[in-house]
Design an enzyme around this catalytic site. Structure first.
Site, PDB file in Angstrom:
ATOM      1  N   ARG A 174      39.003  -8.766  79.868  1.00 42.63           N
ATOM      2  CA  ARG A 174      39.774  -7.624  79.417  1.00 42.63           C
ATOM      3  C   ARG A 174      39.068  -6.300  79.710  1.00 42.63           C
ATOM      4  O   ARG A 174      39.684  -5.321  80.135  1.00 42.63           O
ATOM      5  CB  ARG A 174      40.048  -7.740  77.916  1.00 42.63           C
ATOM      6  CG  ARG A 174      40.909  -6.638  77.336  1.00 42.63           C
ATOM      7  CD  ARG A 174      42.266  -6.574  78.002  1.00 42.63           C
ATOM      8  NE  ARG A 174      43.223  -5.766  77.267  1.00 42.63           N
ATOM      9  CZ  ARG A 174      44.448  -5.486  77.696  1.00 42.63           C
ATOM     10  NH1 ARG A 174      44.871  -5.967  78.862  1.00 42.63           N
ATOM     11  NH2 ARG A 174      45.273  -4.762  76.983  1.00 42.63           N
ATOM     12  N   ASP A 182      46.189   5.837  90.737  1.00 45.50           N
ATOM     13  CA  ASP A 182      46.182   4.390  90.486  1.00 45.50           C
ATOM     14  C   ASP A 182      45.386   3.718  91.591  1.00 45.50           C
ATOM     15  O   ASP A 182      45.766   3.771  92.753  1.00 45.50           O
ATOM     16  CB  ASP A 182      47.628   3.874  90.472  1.00 45.50           C
ATOM     17  CG  ASP A 182      47.724   2.371  90.207  1.00 45.50           C
ATOM     18  OD1 ASP A 182      46.674   1.697  90.099  1.00 45.50           O
ATOM     19  OD2 ASP A 182      48.866   1.878  90.104  1.00 45.50           O
ATOM     20  N   HIS A 214      46.429   3.464  86.854  1.00 50.26           N
ATOM     21  CA  HIS A 214      47.461   2.423  86.740  1.00 50.26           C
ATOM     22  C   HIS A 214      48.177   2.495  85.389  1.00 50.26           C
ATOM     23  O   HIS A 214      49.379   2.269  85.296  1.00 50.26           O
ATOM     24  CB  HIS A 214      46.782   1.067  86.906  1.00 50.26           C
ATOM     25  CG  HIS A 214      47.716  -0.083  87.132  1.00 50.26           C
ATOM     26  ND1 HIS A 214      48.557  -0.173  88.214  1.00 50.26           N
ATOM     27  CD2 HIS A 214      47.930  -1.219  86.411  1.00 50.26           C
ATOM     28  CE1 HIS A 214      49.242  -1.314  88.161  1.00 50.26           C
ATOM     29  NE2 HIS A 214      48.880  -1.953  87.074  1.00 50.26           N
ATOM     30  N   ASP A 215      47.436   2.801  84.354  1.00 45.73           N
ATOM     31  CA  ASP A 215      48.004   2.945  83.009  1.00 45.73           C
ATOM     32  C   ASP A 215      49.151   3.949  82.948  1.00 45.73           C
ATOM     33  O   ASP A 215      49.947   3.910  81.991  1.00 45.73           O
ATOM     34  CB  ASP A 215      46.919   3.421  82.032  1.00 45.73           C
ATOM     35  CG  ASP A 215      46.307   2.271  81.250  1.00 45.73           C
ATOM     36  OD1 ASP A 215      46.755   1.123  81.427  1.00 45.73           O
ATOM     37  OD2 ASP A 215      45.374   2.527  80.459  1.00 45.73           O
ATOM     38  N   SER A 231      53.686  -3.018  87.648  1.00 38.88           N
ATOM     39  CA  SER A 231      52.626  -3.971  87.999  1.00 38.88           C
ATOM     40  C   SER A 231      53.248  -5.360  88.244  1.00 38.88           C
ATOM     41  O   SER A 231      54.207  -5.461  89.009  1.00 38.88           O
ATOM     42  CB  SER A 231      51.573  -3.981  86.888  1.00 38.88           C
ATOM     43  OG  SER A 231      50.345  -4.491  87.345  1.00 38.88           O
TER      44      SER A 231
END
Lengths: 383, 383
Positions: free
Chosen positions: A235, A328, A361-362, A165
């Site tokens: 968040r 992602d 994405h994680d 990222s």
């Protein structure tokens, strides 16, 4: 320079063959950090951790660059309270980045809130925290601070640079700006240019923070009013984009908590998850850092002048690994394809691969077997 | 019952062959609305508009159900200040829903904030606005209030029901619950069951509102503190999901305003767009309504007991049109496929079609030629 061990974790770190978080002043009044904008900043302290041993030839160093909300604690299991490093699945003895072989360095980024100078640090000119008076900076500035750290550690060339990222964006910038300094550049689910949708998500997160009446134009430090609401919302929103739709389906579905029907509390498990993520985040992160680092990402655009970028990348000896994950949607494979397109045009030595993983994405932080094998093989020169 | 014309727009409406917003009390203390939960509510006033003329056989009526943030003003150009109806491209003389042929009714939903009883209305028991003491309700309740309005207007059978998003959910529920009442059901970019990602987005929007320190647990009416920050963030976030990534790319790209480099203001055009959407929204929408109607969507699940749903749909004489748009990622074609799957299982007469359009979820409100032709043809029985 004096390197200071932070906290009382040296023992814990040492017992795992790891070093706890250290701090070093890399820039001071006499030698301030000169930002890409021309502004200067001093002092600049940097928090960092190292894992493994630097070999005699100083040829086995690997820098890890962290993402938007990371810190120096990339690996191992220490801190107060003890926590796993954010990329502990990747770094350690026998792991894909094997600390029996490599010497790993990870530092908290400029503008951060976990030991490195940032908006929560004291501005020596005023004696109070910078807040929004902290200067804006760029991905290039993030790189330069880390290069100075390496110089201070006696490292002139890197075996590799690795980041996911925003971390990957730094690796890309580093490899472009300093040909020959980084033997292998691992650019993982990164982007060379945020889309307007990417910017929109970050903008909404920043709006949540800045419109929070407790934000106080960034001068909330030491007051009894913190922009916790805004930071929580930022968040939660971030987490939606970090996880794929199918991962949410798999993990939570439409499962309910044992409520009696509609309320405006936490009725669905997915809501519980988001709430928990927000809660954990508040204890460790600074709202102003969120603003600065997310803005850095918006402006990152190393291929804006594509011709110039291609010219600079020609004969660049770095080997690139560009990795994306099929689910992602924060930085989809399209972003990696774009990086690959420019590398190809410049005749760079690169491998681009999309890994299948349900976690979105994680995934870059998770021990996805094909991905870990790819990183291991690439570092060993087998790919 | 007495139908009252709201505001001073009768003339403007009449000049366009349209009727301005009217209001009618449909439930009162003696005949309260009994919600699906068993709770009762009274009085219930409903704001509505009509376009075209009901024919002598009362067979040409079409109900339009609005989405999360809609109101009764679906078509024409009136109001103070004068505004286009939210679906004016669809409804009017010569338009796909031709008011020379059809008599169109659209009302503000139960729980709304544009003339129909909702959380901002006065609770007769306390003399103050309901706020969060307004009862929770369901899509079925939304339908029942509109059915009562039609009854009051002397309409027992509908030529068609049309709705997009939450509007389509109402049409689906209506057609399931009342076989034979709706000849044609047009269910447009709707869903029979929100995914956890859908719920997550709504949850973050609600969190933005409810964590706003000015929210005051919903009792902000008449105070000088309104949850404008939270409602703005909710709206901005909503807009990201209403528009496709490619539409944002096409409309805004990475275009910047003429700022001098990074600020935390509005640097990119996409940020200006989001800010503008938030600003427009604050003037016309109530935060509590956002909470209630978004929660209604989370719980909607008419096929939860699929066997029962299929049994109920068998021999249902309604013709269904289920439309999705290829770039809609709020309620993607997968949602429409799921609706189609159950309709097929029940042997219903239905057409399901995905329309190509770059504009994402918003497409349903836009004059996309293939889509408008499809609606026109379906209503004419040609599809």
């Amino acid at each position: 320079m004096t390197h200071e061990t932070l906290g009382s974790n040296a023992e814990a770190g040492a017992s795992a063959g790891l070093v706890a978080t250290q701090s070093v002043r890399l820039f001071d009044e006499e030698n301030p950090l000169v930002l890409e904008s021309g502004e200067t900043l001093a002092p600049v302290d940097v928090a960092y951790e190292t894992y493994g041993e630097l070999n005699a030839e100083r040829s086995n160093a690997i820098i890890f660059c962290h993402a938007l909300t990371g810190d120096a604690h990339a690996a191992g299991h220490h801190g107060e309270p003890k926590t796993d490093g954010w990329w502990d699945s990747m770094i350690g003895p026998g792991k894909p980045v094997d600390t029996n072989t490599y010497f790993v360095v990870c530092s908290n980024l400029l503008g951060g809130c976990s030991g490195t100078t940032g908006p929560s640090s004291i501005d020596p000119k005023t004696g109070t925290p910078y807040g929004l008076r902290f200067p804006h900076f760029s991905v290039r500035d993030l790189v330069e601070v880390q290069r100075r750290l390496l110089k201070d550690l006696g490292i002139e060339r890197l075996y590799a640079g690795i980041g996911g990222s925003l971390g990957g964006m730094q690796i890309l910038q580093w490899a472009i700006d300093h040909p020959g300094e980084m033997k292998n550049a691992l650019v993982i689910c990164a982007s060379s240019r945020l889309t307007p949708e990417n910017i929109a998500f970050s903008s909404v997160a920043r709006n949540a923070i800045m419109r929070d009446v407790n934000f106080q134009n960034g001068d909330y430090y030491g007051t009894d009013r913190q922009p916790d609401s805004g930071l929580s919302v930022a968040r939660m929103l971030g987490h939606i984009t970090y996880v794929s739709e199918q991962a949410l389906e798999r993990k939570f579905g439409r499962e309910r908590r044992d409520t009696q029907g509609p309320t405006f509390g936490i009725d669905f498990q997915i809501e519980s998850y988001l709430d928990h993520q927000a809660e954990k985040f508040l204890g460790r992160f600074d709202a102003n850092t969120y603003l600065y680092l997310s803005r850095v990402m918006d402006y990152f655009d190393p291929f804006a002048d594509e011709e110039a970028a291609v010219a600079r990348l020609r004969e660049n000896p770095t080997r690139f690994l560009v990795v994306s994950f099929d689910t992602d949607w924060r930085f989809s494979t399209a972003h990696s394809l774009e990086i690959g397109r420019v590398l190809e045009q410049a005749g760079c030595d690169f491998v681009r691969e999309e890994i299948a993983s349900p976690w979105g994405h994680d995934s870059f932080l998770l021990p996805v077997p094909d991905y870990h094998q790819l990183v291991r093989d690439f570092l060993a020169g087998k790919r």
